[in-house]
Design a protein around this motif. Structure first.
Motif: not given
Length: 217
Positions: A169-175
């Protein structure tokens, strides 16, 4: 007797209680029950055991927080922590809510964005502070218009499910350069329609990093 208690293997629900307390402490028993989707009496034995083991401490009218045994005896579960363990309650408005009322809701709830859903909890879209600002600048009548004219509509938004890993989820927010993600359950009986069950935010992730960095160093 104490050594026998310490050798008790925690159940999956008890382990989830510890993760929730770590993220949201201090937290009340009623709040834990709501996040876990069970009744308060159902948790009573679990909470009593965790307090007895030193995993949790409790203060009247304050709530539960990590005990010394829990804080010193666990590793940060980066690879296994799921969205369901840290998600917050969703802040929802209707598509017909005015921009004015939506802005007030943002400030009252102290959030950077709102989830737009129908009466059954079906996801319709999201609206952020940036969306509001862009829409209202130079438009004197903007505040009386419905949120449906401002929001980004589903399926043109990113979501996560309770079973997704927090790190993903963190990676998705950054992306996708967003501050929060709706947490949804895909309803199989309604053409996989997404039903809103929570939200996960960058603030939640930052709090996790800060708490884990203090506990495990």
């Amino acid at each position: 007797m104490l050594e026998e208690l310490r050798s008790i293997e925690l159940t999956p629900r008890q382990q989830q209680i510890l993760r929730l307390v770590r993220t949201h402490q201090p937290i009340t028993g009623d709040q834990l029950a709501e996040m876990l989707g069970v009744s308060r009496p159902t948790l009573r034995s679990d909470l009593s055991l965790l307090v007895m083991l030193g995993k949790l401490d409790a203060k009247p009218r304050v709530g539960y927080f990590l005990g010394e045994e829990s804080a010193n005896g666990e590793k940060a579960p980066w690879d296994t922590l799921r969205v369901a363990d840290v998600q917050s309650l969703p802040v929802i408005v209707r598509e017909t809510t005015t921009v004015h009322d939506a802005v007030i809701t943002m400030f009252l709830e102290d959030v950077g964005g709102l989830i737009v859903a129908d009466d059954d909890g079906g996801l319709q879209g999201v609206v952020s502070r940036k969306d509001m600002l862009k829409f209202t600048l130079g438009n004197a009548n903007a505040t009386t218009l419905p949120v449906g004219m401002v929001m980004t509509r589903y399926p043109n938004i990113e979501t996560v499910t309770p079973a997704d890993r927090v790190v993903d989820a963190a990676k998705r927010m950054i992306e996708y350069k967003v501050d929060s993600l709706p947490v949804v359950h895909m309803h199989e009986r309604d053409d996989m329609r997404p039903l809103v069950v929570g939200r996960i935010t960058k603030t939640t992730l930052a709090r996790l990093v800060a708490e884990w960095g203090t506990t495990w160093r």
